[in-house]
Motif scaffolding. Sequence first.
Motif, PDB file in Angstrom:
ATOM      1  N   THR A 182       0.865  -1.177   0.000  1.00  0.00           N
ATOM      2  CA  THR A 182       0.000   0.000   0.000  1.00  0.00           C
ATOM      3  C   THR A 182       0.903   1.227   0.000  1.00  0.00           C
ATOM      4  N   ILE A 183       0.325   2.382  -0.266  1.00  0.00           N
ATOM      5  CA  ILE A 183       1.128   3.608  -0.268  1.00  0.00           C
ATOM      6  C   ILE A 183       1.673   3.882   1.128  1.00  0.00           C
ATOM      7  N   ASP A 184       0.943   3.441   2.159  1.00  0.00           N
ATOM      8  CA  ASP A 184       1.399   3.593   3.539  1.00  0.00           C
ATOM      9  C   ASP A 184       2.674   2.775   3.780  1.00  0.00           C
TER      10      ASP A 184
ATOM     11  N   GLY B  66       5.554   4.410   2.076  1.00  0.00           N
ATOM     12  CA  GLY B  66       5.977   5.578   2.854  1.00  0.00           C
ATOM     13  C   GLY B  66       6.801   5.191   4.068  1.00  0.00           C
ATOM     14  N   ARG B  67       6.397   4.124   4.750  1.00  0.00           N
ATOM     15  CA  ARG B  67       7.180   3.673   5.906  1.00  0.00           C
ATOM     16  C   ARG B  67       8.567   3.195   5.487  1.00  0.00           C
ATOM     17  N   ALA B  68       8.665   2.507   4.346  1.00  0.00           N
ATOM     18  CA  ALA B  68       9.971   2.055   3.847  1.00  0.00           C
ATOM     19  C   ALA B  68      10.839   3.253   3.466  1.00  0.00           C
ATOM     20  N   LEU B  69      10.220   4.291   2.912  1.00  0.00           N
ATOM     21  CA  LEU B  69      10.971   5.497   2.559  1.00  0.00           C
ATOM     22  C   LEU B  69      11.486   6.208   3.805  1.00  0.00           C
ATOM     23  N   VAL B  70      10.662   6.281   4.830  1.00  0.00           N
ATOM     24  CA  VAL B  70      11.104   6.894   6.089  1.00  0.00           C
ATOM     25  C   VAL B  70      12.238   6.075   6.699  1.00  0.00           C
TER      26      VAL B  70
ATOM     27  N   LEU C 261      14.584  -1.646  -2.446  1.00  0.00           N
ATOM     28  CA  LEU C 261      15.270  -2.856  -1.987  1.00  0.00           C
ATOM     29  C   LEU C 261      14.706  -3.328  -0.649  1.00  0.00           C
ATOM     30  N   SER C 262      14.388  -2.397   0.225  1.00  0.00           N
ATOM     31  CA  SER C 262      13.804  -2.756   1.513  1.00  0.00           C
ATOM     32  C   SER C 262      12.459  -3.455   1.327  1.00  0.00           C
ATOM     33  N   LEU C 263      11.643  -2.919   0.432  1.00  0.00           N
ATOM     34  CA  LEU C 263      10.349  -3.550   0.165  1.00  0.00           C
ATOM     35  C   LEU C 263      10.527  -4.921  -0.488  1.00  0.00           C
TER      36      LEU C 263
ATOM     37  N   GLU D  52       3.980   0.302  -9.656  1.00  0.00           N
ATOM     38  CA  GLU D  52       2.595   0.558 -10.061  1.00  0.00           C
ATOM     39  C   GLU D  52       1.832   1.337  -8.990  1.00  0.00           C
ATOM     40  N   THR D  53       2.078   1.001  -7.726  1.00  0.00           N
ATOM     41  CA  THR D  53       1.445   1.730  -6.623  1.00  0.00           C
ATOM     42  C   THR D  53       1.855   3.190  -6.662  1.00  0.00           C
ATOM     43  N   LEU D  54       3.147   3.436  -6.853  1.00  0.00           N
ATOM     44  CA  LEU D  54       3.633   4.815  -6.920  1.00  0.00           C
ATOM     45  C   LEU D  54       3.100   5.529  -8.158  1.00  0.00           C
ATOM     46  N   ARG D  55       2.996   4.817  -9.271  1.00  0.00           N
ATOM     47  CA  ARG D  55       2.468   5.422 -10.498  1.00  0.00           C
ATOM     48  C   ARG D  55       1.005   5.827 -10.317  1.00  0.00           C
TER      49      ARG D  55
END
Length: 148
Positions: A72-74, A77-81, A108-110, A122-125
């Motif tokens: 999910t986008i959430d 976002g958590r992986a980006l943080v 890579l984390s995801l 695709e989620t980000l797109r």
Amino acid sequence: MAKIRRRLTQDDVAMISKIDDVTKTYFGRDPERPDNRFCKARGRMPLEVRRAQQRMRTARWRADMDRRKAPTIDEVGRALVEALVTSDRDRLMDRTGAEFDLVKRTLLSLRDRGYSIDETKETLRRRRDRLVHPGDRRDEEAGGGLLF
């Protein structure tokens, strides 16, 4: 500024009553008029049934996301943080490739957690398509746009 309303007098009440009588007498609705409701009300559904249906829709959506290994986008976002807070501070302040490094570490984390990188993209797109005006993403089909 608040508008001051005057109180209705007896003459006003009588005038309103006359207007309503004329309206009902001369402009009444025809009881045989066509039905203007296209979607008929099926009656109220019990709250427990609606909640059970919502649980089923949510379970189907979650199962579909699990099957596709899509975050999910959430979760993105958590992986980006996480990538941001575990980054080398000097590298972030240097600004040479720091943004690309954050995105790469996020993907890579995801992937390491079992998510599909293609589904993540695709989620980000989809998120980008909702946020960016179509005129601003005209040439993205030709290869421009996001890093991936």
